[in-house]
Each structure stands twice: as structure tokens, then as C-alpha cells.
Scaffold this motif. Sequence first.
Motif, PDB file in Angstrom:
ATOM      1  N   ALA A   1       0.827  -1.208   0.000  1.00 22.29           N
ATOM      2  CA  ALA A   1       0.000   0.000   0.000  1.00 22.29           C
ATOM      3  C   ALA A   1       0.864   1.261   0.000  1.00 22.29           C
ATOM      4  O   ALA A   1       0.587   2.221  -0.731  1.00 22.29           O
ATOM      5  CB  ALA A   1      -0.937  -0.014   1.211  1.00 22.29           C
ATOM      6  N   TYR A   2       1.911   1.259   0.834  1.00 21.42           N
ATOM      7  CA  TYR A   2       2.819   2.408   0.847  1.00 21.42           C
ATOM      8  C   TYR A   2       3.498   2.577  -0.506  1.00 21.42           C
ATOM      9  O   TYR A   2       3.695   3.705  -0.994  1.00 21.42           O
ATOM     10  CB  TYR A   2       3.874   2.231   1.936  1.00 21.42           C
ATOM     11  CG  TYR A   2       3.402   2.579   3.321  1.00 21.42           C
ATOM     12  CD1 TYR A   2       2.846   3.820   3.611  1.00 21.42           C
ATOM     13  CD2 TYR A   2       3.538   1.664   4.369  1.00 21.42           C
ATOM     14  CE1 TYR A   2       2.424   4.140   4.890  1.00 21.42           C
ATOM     15  CE2 TYR A   2       3.114   1.978   5.659  1.00 21.42           C
ATOM     16  CZ  TYR A   2       2.562   3.215   5.909  1.00 21.42           C
ATOM     17  OH  TYR A   2       2.147   3.529   7.182  1.00 21.42           O
ATOM     18  N   LEU A   3       3.882   1.467  -1.120  1.00 25.36           N
ATOM     19  CA  LEU A   3       4.562   1.530  -2.406  1.00 25.36           C
ATOM     20  C   LEU A   3       3.634   2.073  -3.486  1.00 25.36           C
ATOM     21  O   LEU A   3       4.033   2.897  -4.312  1.00 25.36           O
ATOM     22  CB  LEU A   3       5.082   0.141  -2.784  1.00 25.36           C
ATOM     23  CG  LEU A   3       5.939   0.043  -4.043  1.00 25.36           C
ATOM     24  CD1 LEU A   3       7.123   0.995  -3.969  1.00 25.36           C
ATOM     25  CD2 LEU A   3       6.427  -1.383  -4.227  1.00 25.36           C
ATOM     26  N   ARG A   4       2.372   1.623  -3.493  1.00 28.46           N
ATOM     27  CA  ARG A   4       1.407   2.141  -4.466  1.00 28.46           C
ATOM     28  C   ARG A   4       1.209   3.645  -4.289  1.00 28.46           C
ATOM     29  O   ARG A   4       1.137   4.399  -5.267  1.00 28.46           O
ATOM     30  CB  ARG A   4       0.061   1.419  -4.310  1.00 28.46           C
ATOM     31  CG  ARG A   4       0.005   0.042  -4.943  1.00 28.46           C
ATOM     32  CD  ARG A   4      -1.444  -0.401  -5.148  1.00 28.46           C
ATOM     33  NE  ARG A   4      -2.166  -0.445  -3.882  1.00 28.46           N
ATOM     34  CZ  ARG A   4      -2.326  -1.533  -3.150  1.00 28.46           C
ATOM     35  NH1 ARG A   4      -1.804  -2.681  -3.544  1.00 28.46           N
ATOM     36  NH2 ARG A   4      -3.011  -1.486  -2.021  1.00 28.46           N
ATOM     37  N   SER A   5       1.129   4.073  -3.026  1.00 29.73           N
ATOM     38  CA  SER A   5       0.954   5.496  -2.750  1.00 29.73           C
ATOM     39  C   SER A   5       2.154   6.308  -3.242  1.00 29.73           C
ATOM     40  O   SER A   5       1.997   7.377  -3.843  1.00 29.73           O
ATOM     41  CB  SER A   5       0.750   5.712  -1.244  1.00 29.73           C
ATOM     42  OG  SER A   5       0.658   7.078  -0.937  1.00 29.73           O
ATOM     43  N   ALA A   6       3.368   5.793  -3.013  1.00 27.81           N
ATOM     44  CA  ALA A   6       4.577   6.481  -3.474  1.00 27.81           C
ATOM     45  C   ALA A   6       4.604   6.565  -4.995  1.00 27.81           C
ATOM     46  O   ALA A   6       4.966   7.606  -5.575  1.00 27.81           O
ATOM     47  CB  ALA A   6       5.816   5.752  -2.952  1.00 27.81           C
ATOM     48  N   MET A   7       4.245   5.482  -5.667  1.00 29.34           N
ATOM     49  CA  MET A   7       4.225   5.464  -7.136  1.00 29.34           C
ATOM     50  C   MET A   7       3.225   6.486  -7.675  1.00 29.34           C
ATOM     51  O   MET A   7       3.504   7.174  -8.669  1.00 29.34           O
ATOM     52  CB  MET A   7       3.895   4.061  -7.633  1.00 29.34           C
ATOM     53  CG  MET A   7       5.012   3.055  -7.393  1.00 29.34           C
ATOM     54  SD  MET A   7       4.471   1.327  -7.586  1.00 29.34           S
ATOM     55  CE  MET A   7       3.827   1.354  -9.251  1.00 29.34           C
ATOM     56  N   ARG A   8       2.080   6.584  -7.022  1.00 31.86           N
ATOM     57  CA  ARG A   8       1.074   7.547  -7.460  1.00 31.86           C
ATOM     58  C   ARG A   8       1.581   8.983  -7.310  1.00 31.86           C
ATOM     59  O   ARG A   8       1.431   9.810  -8.217  1.00 31.86           O
ATOM     60  CB  ARG A   8      -0.208   7.356  -6.654  1.00 31.86           C
ATOM     61  CG  ARG A   8      -1.350   8.281  -7.114  1.00 31.86           C
ATOM     62  CD  ARG A   8      -2.623   8.056  -6.319  1.00 31.86           C
ATOM     63  NE  ARG A   8      -2.466   8.453  -4.913  1.00 31.86           N
ATOM     64  CZ  ARG A   8      -2.354   7.605  -3.906  1.00 31.86           C
ATOM     65  NH1 ARG A   8      -2.357   6.294  -4.123  1.00 31.86           N
ATOM     66  NH2 ARG A   8      -2.216   8.045  -2.674  1.00 31.86           N
TER      67      ARG A   8
ATOM     68  N   HIS B   1       4.704   4.090 -12.850  1.00 28.74           N
ATOM     69  CA  HIS B   1       3.865   2.900 -12.935  1.00 28.74           C
ATOM     70  C   HIS B   1       4.576   1.615 -12.512  1.00 28.74           C
ATOM     71  O   HIS B   1       4.007   0.529 -12.654  1.00 28.74           O
ATOM     72  CB  HIS B   1       3.339   2.748 -14.361  1.00 28.74           C
ATOM     73  CG  HIS B   1       2.592   3.957 -14.855  1.00 28.74           C
ATOM     74  ND1 HIS B   1       1.334   4.296 -14.401  1.00 28.74           N
ATOM     75  CD2 HIS B   1       2.955   4.923 -15.736  1.00 28.74           C
ATOM     76  CE1 HIS B   1       0.944   5.410 -14.985  1.00 28.74           C
ATOM     77  NE2 HIS B   1       1.896   5.813 -15.811  1.00 28.74           N
ATOM     78  N   SER B   2       5.804   1.722 -12.009  1.00 29.46           N
ATOM     79  CA  SER B   2       6.513   0.518 -11.576  1.00 29.46           C
ATOM     80  C   SER B   2       7.442   0.848 -10.420  1.00 29.46           C
ATOM     81  O   SER B   2       7.785   2.016 -10.183  1.00 29.46           O
ATOM     82  CB  SER B   2       7.327  -0.074 -12.730  1.00 29.46           C
ATOM     83  OG  SER B   2       8.443   0.757 -13.032  1.00 29.46           O
TER      84      SER B   2
END
Length: 288
Positions: A260-267, A272-273
Motif C-alpha cells: 500500500a505504501y509503495l502504491r501510494s509512493a508510485m502515485r 507505474h513501476s
Amino acid sequence: MEQTRHPLMRPDDADAFRQALRSVQRRTEVPLVFGGQVLNGALRLSEFLGARTSGLRGLSVFPGAGLGGHVVAYGHPAAVNDYGTAKSITHDYDRPVLGEGIRSVVAAPVTVHGSVRGVLYGAVRAVLPLGDRAVDALVDASRRLAGEISLRDEVDRRVQLLQTAACDELMNDRDRVTAEEVRELHTEFRSIAQAMEDTELRDRLRQACERLARLGVQRKSELISPLAPRELDVLAQVALGCSNAEAGRRLSLLPETVKAYLRSAMRKLEVHSRHEAVVVARRRGLLP
């Protein structure tokens, strides 16, 4: 050991001493707390809370002289219940001490790797021993301060190695400090910061990590981080090649939380990766 300070990385240690003294006063009712660093072989009193005179300000206390000098020389806390009549210490500094009205006083060393780097004092203006609560608070503050100074020393040491490696073309390849080692250091320090209970120390160590990450960044516009501290913690682990499960074990997080933290950082970084997130974070100076 004398204090060394890297101009880019290290804040003024006097500020850390002031914060330690404030923490003692917050936890106790001691009316006067003061202290300073050991510089050039002598303790220099520079930080005061509750002082009524300026007689002690800037005083140099030499090893073995007075209560502070005793603490510097022997490296353990010491106290006297009536400074003016105490037989366990010398009386080289009676004039400024008694001029401040000090009678009962406790001093605790700030010891880093066996070397006294400073002393913290708590004092009252009466022949009344400081209670266990006050003494414990003073000793605890000195230990926490020693921990922060030790971390600052380690950051300085690693940065100095990095600069030496970058400037000395004659150094053997096996002795060079690589970018990967800097990244490992950055990640390790962020993990240490997360484990700290003291919020002031945790914030300062995180600030040091940010300076370490920004060494190669020139434009100030790139120095503003859009990421939350926990997002950076996760991204720093990913930058070292850790899987979500490995990052979770290191940070005491569930793999789903890491994800979840990684998705938030990517956003926030508009990528996209995982790989793109690391590349952009390094480009912006968020990671070394």
C-alpha cells in the motif's frame, strides 16, 4: 575524542544539548539545568535554563577540577549536596557557582564510545539533595543525547569516506565507497530512526538521511519531498532490491501494508513501476 562536524551534514550539537536540557525540565521541577560540550580538552559551559546570572556562561572546566571536571575525568555521574562545603571535589569554580546560588547539584556525562563529549547538570539553590526522579531524568537525557551524537558521528564518518573516495583517484578500488554503500547506509539509518521512541531524535535522524540523499542534487526545486516518511522507508528498502516481504520484515510491517505504501509512493511520483519509482526518487534527491 573531539567533535568533528561536516558542514553539509551535521547540525550544531549545541542545539542537541539545549533539547536535552529542555527534556529534563519538562520531566522534573529542577529550577536550573545547564551543560556543555567537551572541546579541546575542556568542558565549556554554554547552555542554561533557569540561570539568574551570567557567571557560569562560557566557563571552561578542566578535567579533575570541580564537579564537572570530576565527571569528565572519571566518566560517571556525581553529586554534591552542598557545593560550598563539599570535600569530594576541588573548589576552583566556587565564585561563579556560589554566585549563581547553587548548593545541591548533580552532573551526568554524555559518553560516546567511552569518551566524555559533554556534561549535563541539574541544580537547586538549597542544601536539598535532588530526588531520584530528577537524577534519573538527567542521566536518561545524557544517554539519549549520547545516542544522537553517536549517530551524527557515524553519518559524518560515512560521508567523509564517501568524499575521500570521490576525490582521491589513487585509492584502490576495493577501498572505494560505492553508491550502493551510501544507499545501504541511508536505508539503515531510516530503519534506526523508525525504531526510536524519542520523536526529536527520530526527526533529526530523518533530516540527516534527507541531507545524505540530496548530496548530488543542485536545484532547490527538486528538494521538496512529496512522500511521507513511511513511504520513503519502503522505497529505500525497494531501492536495495528487497521484495515486499523482505521490506516488511525489516520495517516490521505486513507485506500488504508495504504494498500500500509503495502504491501510494508510485502515485505521488507519477510512475507505474517499482523501478521507475526508485529512479525518479533518486533523480529528485529523495534517495541516494
